[in-house]
Motif scaffolding. Sequence first.
Motif, PDB file in Angstrom:
ATOM      1  N   ALA A 127       0.815  -1.217   0.000  1.00 17.03           N
ATOM      2  CA  ALA A 127       0.000   0.000   0.000  1.00 17.03           C
ATOM      3  C   ALA A 127       0.849   1.268   0.000  1.00 17.03           C
ATOM      4  CB  ALA A 127      -0.945   0.008   1.200  1.00 17.03           C
ATOM      5  N   VAL A 128       1.969   1.235   0.726  1.00 14.25           N
ATOM      6  CA  VAL A 128       2.802   2.428   0.884  1.00 14.25           C
ATOM      7  C   VAL A 128       4.272   2.028   0.774  1.00 14.25           C
ATOM      8  CG1 VAL A 128       3.241   4.472   2.301  1.00 14.25           C
ATOM      9  CG2 VAL A 128       1.050   3.302   2.487  1.00 14.25           C
ATOM     10  N   SER A 129       5.063   2.882   0.143  1.00 17.23           N
ATOM     11  CA  SER A 129       6.489   2.612  -0.054  1.00 17.23           C
ATOM     12  C   SER A 129       7.336   3.154   1.091  1.00 17.23           C
ATOM     13  CB  SER A 129       6.965   3.239  -1.368  1.00 17.23           C
ATOM     14  OG  SER A 129       6.453   2.540  -2.477  1.00 17.23           O
ATOM     15  N   TYR A 130       8.586   2.687   1.121  1.00 23.22           N
ATOM     16  CA  TYR A 130       9.527   3.099   2.161  1.00 23.22           C
ATOM     17  C   TYR A 130       9.732   4.612   2.234  1.00 23.22           C
ATOM     18  CZ  TYR A 130      11.628  -1.254   4.037  1.00 23.22           C
ATOM     19  OH  TYR A 130      11.882  -2.427   4.717  1.00 23.22           O
ATOM     20  N   HIS A 131       9.625   5.314   1.115  1.00 22.36           N
ATOM     21  CA  HIS A 131       9.856   6.761   1.191  1.00 22.36           C
ATOM     22  C   HIS A 131       8.866   7.430   2.134  1.00 22.36           C
ATOM     23  CE1 HIS A 131       6.371   8.174  -1.192  1.00 22.36           C
ATOM     24  NE2 HIS A 131       6.588   7.159  -2.009  1.00 22.36           N
ATOM     25  N   SER A 132       7.668   6.848   2.247  1.00 22.38           N
ATOM     26  CA  SER A 132       6.651   7.387   3.144  1.00 22.38           C
ATOM     27  C   SER A 132       6.729   6.739   4.514  1.00 22.38           C
ATOM     28  CB  SER A 132       5.260   7.175   2.545  1.00 22.38           C
ATOM     29  OG  SER A 132       4.260   7.731   3.375  1.00 22.38           O
ATOM     30  N   THR A 133       6.770   5.405   4.558  1.00 22.78           N
ATOM     31  CA  THR A 133       6.796   4.713   5.846  1.00 22.78           C
ATOM     32  C   THR A 133       8.083   4.963   6.609  1.00 22.78           C
ATOM     33  OG1 THR A 133       7.640   2.683   4.819  1.00 22.78           O
ATOM     34  CG2 THR A 133       5.260   2.899   4.995  1.00 22.78           C
ATOM     35  N   GLY A 134       9.126   5.416   5.912  1.00 21.62           N
ATOM     36  CA  GLY A 134      10.385   5.742   6.565  1.00 21.62           C
ATOM     37  C   GLY A 134      10.540   7.205   6.909  1.00 21.62           C
ATOM     38  N   GLY A 135       9.523   8.021   6.617  1.00 24.51           N
ATOM     39  CA  GLY A 135       9.589   9.444   6.951  1.00 24.51           C
ATOM     40  C   GLY A 135      10.642  10.205   6.171  1.00 24.51           C
ATOM     41  N   VAL A 136      10.863   9.815   4.902  1.00 28.46           N
ATOM     42  CA  VAL A 136      11.886  10.455   4.082  1.00 28.46           C
ATOM     43  C   VAL A 136      11.356  11.795   3.572  1.00 28.46           C
ATOM     44  CG1 VAL A 136      13.361  10.221   2.054  1.00 28.46           C
ATOM     45  CG2 VAL A 136      12.791   8.203   3.422  1.00 28.46           C
ATOM     46  N   SER A 137      12.140  12.834   3.687  1.00 29.04           N
ATOM     47  CA  SER A 137      11.714  14.194   3.362  1.00 29.04           C
ATOM     48  C   SER A 137      11.641  14.413   1.858  1.00 29.04           C
ATOM     49  CB  SER A 137      12.671  15.205   3.984  1.00 29.04           C
ATOM     50  OG  SER A 137      13.957  15.095   3.387  1.00 29.04           O
ATOM     51  N   GLY A 138      11.168  15.591   1.477  1.00 28.28           N
ATOM     52  CA  GLY A 138      11.114  15.965   0.076  1.00 28.28           C
ATOM     53  C   GLY A 138       9.699  16.211  -0.399  1.00 28.28           C
ATOM     54  N   SER A 139       9.572  16.834  -1.557  1.00 28.42           N
ATOM     55  CA  SER A 139       8.258  17.176  -2.109  1.00 28.42           C
ATOM     56  C   SER A 139       7.657  16.034  -2.918  1.00 28.42           C
ATOM     57  CB  SER A 139       8.374  18.423  -2.988  1.00 28.42           C
ATOM     58  OG  SER A 139       9.299  18.201  -4.036  1.00 28.42           O
ATOM     59  N   SER A 140       8.411  14.981  -3.159  1.00 29.38           N
ATOM     60  CA  SER A 140       7.909  13.816  -3.885  1.00 29.38           C
ATOM     61  C   SER A 140       8.555  12.564  -3.320  1.00 29.38           C
ATOM     62  CB  SER A 140       8.211  13.933  -5.381  1.00 29.38           C
ATOM     63  OG  SER A 140       9.611  13.966  -5.602  1.00 29.38           O
ATOM     64  N   GLY A 141       8.071  11.386  -3.750  1.00 30.56           N
ATOM     65  CA  GLY A 141       8.593  10.130  -3.231  1.00 30.56           C
ATOM     66  C   GLY A 141       9.922   9.757  -3.856  1.00 30.56           C
ATOM     67  N   GLY A 142      10.411   8.574  -3.514  1.00 29.13           N
ATOM     68  CA  GLY A 142      11.664   8.060  -4.047  1.00 29.13           C
ATOM     69  C   GLY A 142      11.704   6.561  -3.894  1.00 29.13           C
ATOM     70  N   SER A 143      12.722   5.945  -4.479  1.00 25.52           N
ATOM     71  CA  SER A 143      12.856   4.490  -4.465  1.00 25.52           C
ATOM     72  C   SER A 143      13.896   4.085  -3.427  1.00 25.52           C
ATOM     73  CB  SER A 143      13.274   3.992  -5.860  1.00 25.52           C
ATOM     74  OG  SER A 143      13.469   2.605  -5.862  1.00 25.52           O
ATOM     75  N   TYR A 144      13.421   3.518  -2.302  1.00 22.03           N
ATOM     76  CA  TYR A 144      14.314   3.124  -1.213  1.00 22.03           C
ATOM     77  C   TYR A 144      14.027   1.688  -0.801  1.00 22.03           C
ATOM     78  CZ  TYR A 144      15.204   8.070  -1.141  1.00 22.03           C
ATOM     79  OH  TYR A 144      15.534   9.342  -1.527  1.00 22.03           O
ATOM     80  N   CYS A 145      15.091   0.976  -0.445  1.00 22.01           N
ATOM     81  CA  CYS A 145      14.972  -0.457  -0.164  1.00 22.01           C
ATOM     82  C   CYS A 145      15.780  -0.856   1.060  1.00 22.01           C
ATOM     83  CB  CYS A 145      15.444  -1.263  -1.374  1.00 22.01           C
ATOM     84  SG  CYS A 145      14.326  -1.192  -2.790  1.00 22.01           S
ATOM     85  N   ASN A 146      15.753  -2.163   1.331  1.00 22.36           N
ATOM     86  CA  ASN A 146      16.594  -2.749   2.367  1.00 22.36           C
ATOM     87  C   ASN A 146      18.034  -2.827   1.877  1.00 22.36           C
ATOM     88  OD1 ASN A 146      14.393  -3.243   4.127  1.00 22.36           O
ATOM     89  ND2 ASN A 146      13.885  -5.120   3.011  1.00 22.36           N
ATOM     90  N   PRO A 147      18.983  -2.945   2.787  1.00 24.72           N
ATOM     91  CA  PRO A 147      20.388  -3.049   2.376  1.00 24.72           C
ATOM     92  C   PRO A 147      20.622  -4.231   1.434  1.00 24.72           C
ATOM     93  CG  PRO A 147      20.224  -2.681   4.739  1.00 24.72           C
ATOM     94  CD  PRO A 147      18.827  -2.937   4.251  1.00 24.72           C
ATOM     95  N   GLY A 148      21.457  -4.022   0.446  1.00 23.01           N
ATOM     96  CA  GLY A 148      21.819  -5.093  -0.459  1.00 23.01           C
ATOM     97  C   GLY A 148      20.932  -5.227  -1.678  1.00 23.01           C
TER      98      GLY A 148
END
Length: 294
Positions: free
Chosen positions: A213-234
């Motif tokens: 439902a929601v990506s890491y950019h939101s569930t991780g509280g990542v700043s900015g005016s738009s989302g981004g592609s973030y993942c687990n290490p590796g």
Amino acid sequence: MKMLIGAAVTAATLLVGTEAAATNYTLWIHGRNGATTKPGNYNDFSYWGPSTASAGVNKKAVNWNGTQRIGSENYRIRNALDCFCTGNNSCYIAVHSAGDLQIGYALSLYGTSVRPVTNATPNANGECGKVSDGTRAGWNIKWVAVASGAGGGSELADHGDWAMSEPLVSDLVTTTARSMYNHNATANVEFLMFAGSKGTLYSGILPGQDDEAVSYHSTGGVSGSSGGSYCNPGDWFCGGTLNLLKNACSDGRAKWSFHSVYLRDDGESYNHYANGNWGGIVSKVREYMAQYAY
């Protein structure tokens, strides 16, 4: 001398009585829900799971119409905060999904405003009576624990994958959610982010790691005016790694102020959904509140 001693004893008794009257509460603020709960009813935990589950001291369900705009329903969150988090009383807050937007909106726009001190006895509308003329600035909130927070919106709203007839969906568009209020202004309240990553159904729409439902950019509280592609290490197929605590992501993008990643789902074990049984990533927040909200 006897009169002085008597006065001192009386003062000490009053002080002890005041301290004894202080109560901690745990407030649970749900997300998008199809208006299945009764707004103002602090005992209806049907969104979450059995009300008998341990989920923090003096737990209360903060119900709102989860199909409507954040701004139009936010008064219900403020009613709850006024009821249980003023005067001598303090609150632990747990939120899920769009509940992140609700508490963020309340703290950003009203977190330092003058609030009434109330009797913590709600009426049928979820409002509590004022205690004489008592007021204070803001609320007594110890922390906010966030299960799959939608404070940064979701690409499912961007692409119309949810029922667009619901007014709330327009608030969940990523650019709208991120510009709705100043996410850095939390009245100095810490947000502990619990980010799930057991997502497969919408992997082509949601960037990076997601919980369906929601990506890491939101569930991780990542700043900015738009989302981004973030993942687990590796994971080499992402724009960057969502780092723990307040550390910036591996591409240098920071978290919002007072936001920390407390749990990153490296094992891809937790999806978005409570399923009326404290399920998914909500299960980890419930465990946390049961242990630390006392």
